[in-house]
Design a protein around this motif. Sequence first.
Motif, mmCIF file in Angstrom:
data_model
loop_
_atom_site.group_PDB
_atom_site.id
_atom_site.type_symbol
_atom_site.label_atom_id
_atom_site.label_comp_id
_atom_site.label_asym_id
_atom_site.label_seq_id
_atom_site.Cartn_x
_atom_site.Cartn_y
_atom_site.Cartn_z
ATOM 1 N N ARG A 133 -2.850 11.780 -5.892
ATOM 2 C CA ARG A 133 -4.255 10.898 -6.066
ATOM 3 C C ARG A 133 -5.029 10.986 -4.755
ATOM 4 N NH1 ARG A 133 -4.861 10.168 -11.545
ATOM 5 N NH2 ARG A 133 -3.240 10.070 -12.724
ATOM 6 N N GLY A 134 -4.838 11.995 -3.903
ATOM 7 C CA GLY A 134 -5.705 11.741 -2.595
ATOM 8 C C GLY A 134 -4.639 11.192 -1.577
ATOM 9 N N LEU A 135 -3.527 10.908 -1.585
ATOM 10 C CA LEU A 135 -2.636 10.367 -0.655
ATOM 11 C C LEU A 135 -2.158 11.643 -0.021
ATOM 12 C CD1 LEU A 135 -0.526 7.727 -2.535
ATOM 13 C CD2 LEU A 135 -2.369 7.378 -0.974
ATOM 14 N N PRO A 136 -1.743 11.537 1.426
ATOM 15 C CA PRO A 136 -1.252 12.719 1.877
ATOM 16 C C PRO A 136 0.039 13.109 1.378
ATOM 17 C CG PRO A 136 -1.607 10.941 3.725
ATOM 18 C CD PRO A 136 -2.175 10.412 2.336
ATOM 19 N N LEU A 137 0.154 14.488 1.039
ATOM 20 C CA LEU A 137 1.187 14.895 0.329
ATOM 21 C C LEU A 137 2.022 15.787 1.111
ATOM 22 C CD1 LEU A 137 2.769 15.866 -2.267
ATOM 23 C CD2 LEU A 137 1.064 17.672 -2.450
ATOM 24 N N ASP B 46 0.942 -1.245 -0.069
ATOM 25 C CA ASP B 46 0.079 -0.073 0.006
ATOM 26 C C ASP B 46 0.821 1.150 0.129
ATOM 27 O OD1 ASP B 46 -2.265 -1.553 0.244
ATOM 28 O OD2 ASP B 46 -2.358 -1.472 2.328
ATOM 29 N N LEU B 47 0.843 2.048 -1.143
ATOM 30 C CA LEU B 47 1.492 3.108 -1.087
ATOM 31 C C LEU B 47 0.753 4.161 -0.114
ATOM 32 C CD1 LEU B 47 3.616 5.178 -1.999
ATOM 33 C CD2 LEU B 47 1.986 5.649 -4.070
ATOM 34 N N VAL B 48 1.185 4.671 1.071
ATOM 35 C CA VAL B 48 0.536 5.469 2.101
ATOM 36 C C VAL B 48 0.689 7.075 1.959
ATOM 37 C CG1 VAL B 48 0.260 3.275 3.583
ATOM 38 C CG2 VAL B 48 2.186 5.034 3.820
ATOM 39 N N ALA B 49 1.718 7.203 1.330
ATOM 40 C CA ALA B 49 1.965 8.917 1.460
ATOM 41 C C ALA B 49 3.220 8.979 0.395
ATOM 42 C CB ALA B 49 2.214 9.241 2.774
ATOM 43 N N VAL B 50 2.888 10.527 0.131
ATOM 44 C CA VAL B 50 4.183 10.893 -0.824
ATOM 45 C C VAL B 50 4.892 12.298 -0.220
ATOM 46 C CG1 VAL B 50 3.164 9.567 -2.949
ATOM 47 C CG2 VAL B 50 2.597 11.872 -2.579
ATOM 48 N N ALA B 51 6.049 12.520 -0.762
ATOM 49 C CA ALA B 51 6.599 13.851 -0.311
ATOM 50 C C ALA B 51 7.418 14.480 -1.263
ATOM 51 C CB ALA B 51 7.314 13.628 1.263
ATOM 52 N N ASP B 52 7.362 15.721 -1.279
ATOM 53 C CA ASP B 52 8.470 16.385 -2.055
ATOM 54 C C ASP B 52 8.245 17.945 -1.820
ATOM 55 O OD1 ASP B 52 9.629 18.022 -4.284
ATOM 56 O OD2 ASP B 52 9.582 16.075 -5.479
ATOM 57 N N ALA B 53 9.450 18.361 -1.414
ATOM 58 C CA ALA B 53 9.562 19.876 -0.931
ATOM 59 C C ALA B 53 8.927 20.807 -1.979
ATOM 60 C CB ALA B 53 10.862 20.091 -0.406
ATOM 61 N N GLY B 54 8.813 20.319 -3.320
ATOM 62 C CA GLY B 54 8.748 21.275 -4.126
ATOM 63 C C GLY B 54 7.098 21.069 -4.598
ATOM 64 N N GLY B 55 6.427 20.088 -3.776
ATOM 65 C CA GLY B 55 4.974 20.138 -4.201
ATOM 66 C C GLY B 55 4.964 18.813 -5.158
ATOM 67 N N ASP B 56 4.001 18.657 -5.766
ATOM 68 C CA ASP B 56 3.373 17.435 -6.710
ATOM 69 C C ASP B 56 3.183 18.138 -8.230
ATOM 70 O OD1 ASP B 56 2.554 14.931 -7.739
ATOM 71 O OD2 ASP B 56 0.603 15.171 -6.537
ATOM 72 N N PRO B 57 4.255 18.273 -9.089
ATOM 73 C CA PRO B 57 3.962 18.776 -10.184
ATOM 74 C C PRO B 57 3.369 17.845 -11.322
ATOM 75 C CG PRO B 57 6.243 18.031 -9.993
ATOM 76 C CD PRO B 57 5.775 18.164 -8.640
ATOM 77 N N HIS B 58 3.557 16.533 -11.152
ATOM 78 C CA HIS B 58 2.819 15.705 -11.838
ATOM 79 C C HIS B 58 1.525 15.247 -11.485
ATOM 80 C CE1 HIS B 58 6.214 15.839 -14.327
ATOM 81 N NE2 HIS B 58 7.149 15.939 -13.493
#
Length: 329
Positions: free
Chosen positions: A45-49, A29-41
């Motif tokens: 999709r509803g996961l914690p950013l 399960d992919l539960v969260a994603v992170a990037d200091a620059g945001g989510d350009p792509h």
Amino acid sequence: MANLRAGLIGLGMMGRHHARVLSSLDGVDLVAVADAGGDPHHVARGLPLLSSVDELIGQGLDYCMVAVPTALHEEIGVALAEAGVHAMVEKPLAQDTPSAERLAAAFEGQGLVGAVGHIERYNPALRQARARIEGGDLGKIYQVTTRRQGPFPGRIADVGVVKDLATHDIDLTAWVTQRPYVSVSARTAYRSGREYEDLVAATCGLADGIVTNHLVNWLSPLKERVTIITGEKGAFVADTLTADLTFHANGNVATTWSGIAQFRGVSEGDVVRYAIDKPEPLRTEHEQFRDAVLGKDADIVTMRQGLATVRVAEAMIASAKEGRVVTFS
């Protein structure tokens, strides 16, 4: 058994592909994603950013995919190791040999699974070539030649063509032949106005006398990804863009025309293009890492192997800069 909880840090061009695979990987399960620059792509999709590795660790991860710029690999990787999180780090393992050594040691010291995303190992053509080499289809290996060229990708800003592209060829060559590098001689060029090299031509030696040649650049209008493995029984040509593997066998037909025969070491034999399954390399890479985290038999690129690749890449740069052959003990 509960699914593994996975995180992803780095949402650039490669990050979006990792997100796609992780979102559909069995047992994960992919539960969260992170990037200091945001989510350009728009991969969250509803996961914690999130914006940092610490926030990502706070999600209770089993493992994490690290797809940030190379200069950040050590900092983020060490933070994951200290938190007890298994990790796969995009290639190259780190920006230089000392950083790669520290990163590998951090995961080893915690007893964690640490891997490097050298995706070419999972290309069907190269996996088939290695299996056939192990089966004796080529006999003794004499030479490996790689060509990896194409236009400059604007997303690469922190390393040159050696650490970005040539690390693919360094790793796949050592893996396919199962031989370490023992010497490196290289020349580089700077043609695009950047501080990093955009062309390298290297002639290297592997253990047991195998010779390798690597031609890599960001200056060509054509895209080419070819590996030629020559041995005593013939040659394999692996095209990793199409995942095709072709075998050119040495012939058994005598050449009776003496004017030609005196110039020929071997004759041309049968040519076979193998029909092979072609699963997506990135998915295979993630499946293998998932299995490693679960304690199953798995074929991953270990951080120690990634360290060896960084060391050879730095030797190429040093050889070109200093005009000498670099040797390894």
